[in-house]
Design an enzyme around this catalytic site. Structure first.
Site, PDB file in Angstrom:
ATOM      1  N   HIS A 211      53.276  21.292  34.277  1.00  0.00           N
ATOM      2  CA  HIS A 211      52.006  21.023  33.610  1.00  0.00           C
ATOM      3  C   HIS A 211      52.139  20.468  32.194  1.00  0.00           C
ATOM      4  CE1 HIS A 211      47.579  22.470  33.960  1.00  0.00           C
ATOM      5  NE2 HIS A 211      47.645  21.361  33.269  1.00  0.00           N
TER       6      HIS A 211
ATOM      7  N   TYR B 258      44.341  26.875  35.771  1.00  0.00           N
ATOM      8  CA  TYR B 258      42.896  26.785  35.985  1.00  0.00           C
ATOM      9  C   TYR B 258      42.317  28.107  36.484  1.00  0.00           C
ATOM     10  CZ  TYR B 258      43.815  21.690  36.107  1.00  0.00           C
ATOM     11  OH  TYR B 258      44.221  20.414  35.846  1.00  0.00           O
TER      12      TYR B 258
ATOM     13  N   ASP C 200      43.225  18.755  43.689  1.00  0.00           N
ATOM     14  CA  ASP C 200      44.086  18.982  42.529  1.00  0.00           C
ATOM     15  C   ASP C 200      43.639  20.248  41.804  1.00  0.00           C
ATOM     16  OD1 ASP C 200      45.934  18.561  40.437  1.00  0.00           O
ATOM     17  OD2 ASP C 200      44.488  17.384  39.304  1.00  0.00           O
TER      18      ASP C 200
ATOM     19  N   LYS D 244      49.990  22.885  39.766  1.00  0.00           N
ATOM     20  CA  LYS D 244      50.875  22.725  38.612  1.00  0.00           C
ATOM     21  C   LYS D 244      51.417  24.072  38.146  1.00  0.00           C
ATOM     22  CE  LYS D 244      47.611  19.237  37.370  1.00  0.00           C
ATOM     23  NZ  LYS D 244      46.571  19.793  38.224  1.00  0.00           N
TER      24      LYS D 244
ATOM     25  N   TRP E  94      44.246  11.666  35.098  1.00  0.00           N
ATOM     26  CA  TRP E  94      43.165  12.621  34.885  1.00  0.00           C
ATOM     27  C   TRP E  94      42.203  11.955  33.921  1.00  0.00           C
ATOM     28  CZ3 TRP E  94      42.796  14.540  29.883  1.00  0.00           C
ATOM     29  CH2 TRP E  94      43.964  14.708  29.135  1.00  0.00           C
TER      30      TRP E  94
ATOM     31  N   PRO F 148      39.959   9.722  35.027  1.00  0.00           N
ATOM     32  CA  PRO F 148      40.105   8.317  35.407  1.00  0.00           C
ATOM     33  C   PRO F 148      38.919   7.434  35.005  1.00  0.00           C
ATOM     34  CG  PRO F 148      39.640   9.641  37.323  1.00  0.00           C
ATOM     35  CD  PRO F 148      39.903  10.594  36.188  1.00  0.00           C
ATOM     36  N   LEU F 149      37.763   8.030  34.740  1.00  0.00           N
ATOM     37  CA  LEU F 149      36.606   7.251  34.305  1.00  0.00           C
ATOM     38  C   LEU F 149      36.306   7.465  32.847  1.00  0.00           C
ATOM     39  CD1 LEU F 149      34.330   7.827  37.426  1.00  0.00           C
ATOM     40  CD2 LEU F 149      35.857   5.910  36.938  1.00  0.00           C
TER      41      LEU F 149
END
Length: 192
Positions: A105, A49, A44, A74, A181, A183-184
């Site tokens: 985006h 970026y 990704d 994106k 995004w 995810p933790l």
């Protein structure tokens, strides 16, 4: 063993991968190379970026066949008005003929015109799946109401601290997948 989900257009997408946000091009190249060597197949990145060239080099360096990689990028809002040129520029930076998932985006500017351009790229084979990032439900509904090809994916912040329960239910009802995004959770939060 890698798990997959099947998108609403039949495309098979890995359930985990590597994101390249905040990586410099050389870091992105090495991270993508190492991730692919370790067995990851979803990468990704994004125009914003500024590391798509590094991602492309990492993919090439890995020796993994392009068709075995699920590549996500994106389109940034400043590019929405000249979407097809931006899509072609992204493909050149990534050194590929297509991306597996192309995402708007941000839900600002003329996102409907940009989405229509992405639909054209989809029909031309430059893009295999379409997505939205950071869109709230009401703007996802707006895209669905005006599009010819329903998005396959919505990428939003989702993790144990922000599970996106209502949005997940809406997406499931509309046969669209959620890509998280953070995810933790954000790295500066203590997990105690």
């Amino acid at each position: 063993m890698m798990e997959y989900t099947i998108l609403n257009n039949g495309l098979k997408m890995p359930m985990e991968g590597i994101g390249t946000f905040l990586l410099q091009p050389a870091e992105a190249e090495e991270s993508v190379y190492q991730a692919l060597k370790a067995g990851y197949r979803l990468i990704d990145t994004a125009n914003a970026y500024m590391n798509e060239k590094g991602v492309g080099r990492g993919i090439k360096k890995s020796g993994v066949k392009r068709e075995d990689i699920f590549l996500v990028t994106k389109l940034w809002p400043t590019e929405y008005e000249d979407g097809m040129k931006s899509i072609d520029d992204t493909l050149a930076r990534l050194n590929t003929d297509y991306v597996d998932l192309f995402i708007l985006h941000q839900p600002v500017g003329n996102y409907l015109a940009a989405y229509k351009t992405m639909e054209a790229a989809y029909k031309e084979g430059k893009v295999k799946a379409l997505g939205l990032s950071n869109f709230p439900q009401e703007l996802i509904e707006d895209v669905i109401a005006h599009c010819e090809i329903k998005p396959q994916m919505v990428q939003v912040e989702a993790h144990p601290y922000y599970p996106q329960t209502e949005l997940k239910a809406f997406l499931a009802k509309n046969k669209m997948a959620l890509m998280a995004w953070y995810p933790l959770g954000h790295g500066d939060k203590a997990l105690v």
